[in-house]
Scaffold this active site. Structure first.
Site, PDB file in Angstrom:
ATOM      1  N   ASP A  35    -122.506  67.305  15.928  1.00 33.63           N
ATOM      2  CA  ASP A  35    -122.071  67.496  17.414  1.00 33.63           C
ATOM      3  C   ASP A  35    -121.854  66.509  18.273  1.00 33.63           C
ATOM      4  OD1 ASP A  35    -122.632  70.473  17.250  1.00 33.63           O
ATOM      5  OD2 ASP A  35    -124.264  70.336  18.306  1.00 33.63           O
ATOM      6  N   LYS A  57    -117.778  69.564  21.650  1.00 36.73           N
ATOM      7  CA  LYS A  57    -117.189  70.147  21.993  1.00 36.73           C
ATOM      8  C   LYS A  57    -116.910  69.070  22.812  1.00 36.73           C
ATOM      9  CE  LYS A  57    -120.409  73.539  22.586  1.00 36.73           C
ATOM     10  NZ  LYS A  57    -122.169  73.883  24.072  1.00 36.73           N
ATOM     11  N   MET A 172    -127.170  71.249  30.448  1.00 35.27           N
ATOM     12  CA  MET A 172    -126.347  71.184  30.889  1.00 35.27           C
ATOM     13  C   MET A 172    -125.668  72.382  32.680  1.00 35.27           C
ATOM     14  SD  MET A 172    -125.791  73.676  26.911  1.00 35.27           S
ATOM     15  CE  MET A 172    -127.354  74.480  27.642  1.00 35.27           C
TER      16      MET A 172
HETATM   17  N1  SAH Z   1    -130.740  70.360  21.621  1.00 38.16           N
HETATM   18  C1  SAH Z   1    -130.286  69.432  23.069  1.00 38.16           C
HETATM   19  C2  SAH Z   1    -129.884  70.175  23.848  1.00 38.16           C
HETATM   20  C3  SAH Z   1    -128.896  70.793  23.960  1.00 38.16           C
HETATM   21  S1  SAH Z   1    -128.100  71.410  25.376  1.00 38.16           S
HETATM   22  C4  SAH Z   1    -131.916  68.916  22.998  1.00 38.16           C
HETATM   23  O1  SAH Z   1    -133.119  69.079  22.922  1.00 38.16           O
HETATM   24  O2  SAH Z   1    -132.042  67.061  23.553  1.00 38.16           O
HETATM   25  C5  SAH Z   1    -127.134  69.951  25.362  1.00 38.16           C
HETATM   26  C6  SAH Z   1    -127.504  69.711  27.205  1.00 38.16           C
HETATM   27  O3  SAH Z   1    -129.045  68.481  26.482  1.00 38.16           O
HETATM   28  C7  SAH Z   1    -126.296  68.517  27.942  1.00 38.16           C
HETATM   29  O4  SAH Z   1    -125.943  69.506  28.031  1.00 38.16           O
HETATM   30  C8  SAH Z   1    -127.658  67.628  28.509  1.00 38.16           C
HETATM   31  O5  SAH Z   1    -127.810  68.031  29.249  1.00 38.16           O
HETATM   32  C9  SAH Z   1    -128.706  66.792  27.789  1.00 38.16           C
HETATM   33  N2  SAH Z   1    -128.661  66.185  26.963  1.00 38.16           N
HETATM   34  C10 SAH Z   1    -128.307  66.119  25.752  1.00 38.16           C
HETATM   35  N3  SAH Z   1    -128.449  64.556  25.230  1.00 38.16           N
HETATM   36  C11 SAH Z   1    -128.741  64.110  26.829  1.00 38.16           C
HETATM   37  C12 SAH Z   1    -128.220  62.591  27.125  1.00 38.16           C
HETATM   38  N4  SAH Z   1    -128.392  61.645  25.563  1.00 38.16           N
HETATM   39  N5  SAH Z   1    -128.594  62.203  28.246  1.00 38.16           N
HETATM   40  C13 SAH Z   1    -128.455  63.052  29.004  1.00 38.16           C
HETATM   41  N6  SAH Z   1    -128.614  65.262  29.346  1.00 38.16           N
HETATM   42  C14 SAH Z   1    -128.762  64.784  27.219  1.00 38.16           C
END
Ligand code: SAH
Length: 245
Positions: A35, A57, A172
């Site tokens: 991803d 995406k 998100m």
């Molecule tokens: N499985 C992932 C989350 C997936 S949903 C986890 O555990 O982190 C994707 C969302 O994760 C993004 O829209 C944002 O809200 C958050 N996200 C993931 N990495 C991020 C980062 N480095 N900084 C800020 N938000 C992040």
């Protein structure tokens, strides 16, 4: 069939928070389906001879649909390949890792899940915000902000969420932030409750915007806040240690 799939969490970005197990299985992969969220630093270290498949995406455009990603994993494993499905943060917190596990199981494919450091905890943490703290919050709730709270078919019960005393962590949620704060306020959440938005956590261009339920949507609009970002709502935000940009 000798292939297997590793459902791997990359952590929130950067090599420092990639686990040793994740490193091990990535280095042994024949195919990596990744991803966007693992980020450049990690993607630059994928094995040279592995086939790389971009499943990210980009501004709402999916390079591959979810069912295509799942079909590709199955196809590559059937060819006997070792497949790594690399997802941001932890593979089972949002991001559809659970669905991918189900599909692989249905096909009788051996799967190992490699947990990752989730952005939901690590991103606030890295700017000094603990998601729980004895003085402020004894519970934490992880919420997908993907759902528009004004839609009647929303799976989220905003009345219940507004009543919770603990920390709310929204992933998100940038696009729906105005609707989310409005829904919380409409159901009685104190408009003075502090809110922090951390964009691109742990990246060189990380940025933090702080405000309250009442004013954060306006501040985010003015600042041009964009995904990916973690939104934290609750008293713990008072512990934010940085300077606002
Ligand atoms: N499985 C992932 C989350 C997936 S949903 C986890 O555990 O982190 C994707 C969302 O994760 C993004 O829209 C944002 O809200 C958050 N996200 C993931 N990495 C991020 C980062 N480095 N900084 C800020 N938000 C992040």
């Amino acid at each position: 069939m000798n292939g297997r799939v590793y459902l791997v969490g990359s952590g929130p970005g950067g090599l420092g928070l990639l686990t040793m197990r994740a490193r091990e299985v990535i280095d042994a992969a024949d195919v990596v389906l990744y991803d966007q969220l693992p980020g450049e630093e990690i993607l630059a270290t994928l094995p040279r001879d592995a086939e790389r498949i971009d499943c990210g995406k980009y501004g709402g455009n999916h390079t591959l649909e979810q069912h295509e990603i799942e079909a590709l994993m199955v196809e590559k494993v059937r060819e006997g390949k070792t497949v790594v499905r690399l997802k941001g943060g932890d593979p089972f917190l949002f991001g559809r890792g659970g669905e991918e596990l189900e599909v692989l199981r249905e096909h009788g494919i051996p799967v190992e899940v490699v947990p990752g450091v989730t952005s939901a905890i690590a991103v606030p943490e890295m700017v000094g915000i603990p998601v729980t703290h004895r003085r402020y919050a004894s519970t934490v709730t992880f919420i997908t902000g993907h759902e528009d709270p004004t839609k009647p078919e929303s799976a989220l019960d905003w009345e219940v969420l507004a009543r919770l005393k603990g920390t709310l962590v929204i992933l998100m949620g940038v696009k729906n932030l105005p609707a989310i704060t409005a829904a919380l306020a409409a159901h009685g959440k104190d408009p003075a409750t502090p809110v922090a938005i951390i964009e691109r956590g742990l990246r060189p261009d990380q940025r933090v915007t702080v405000g309250t339920i009442a004013d954060i949507a306006g501040k985010a609009r003015t600042a041009g806040v964009r995904p990916p970002a973690v939104i934290v709502i609750g008293g713990v935000v008072e512990l934010y240690g940085g300077t606002e940009e």
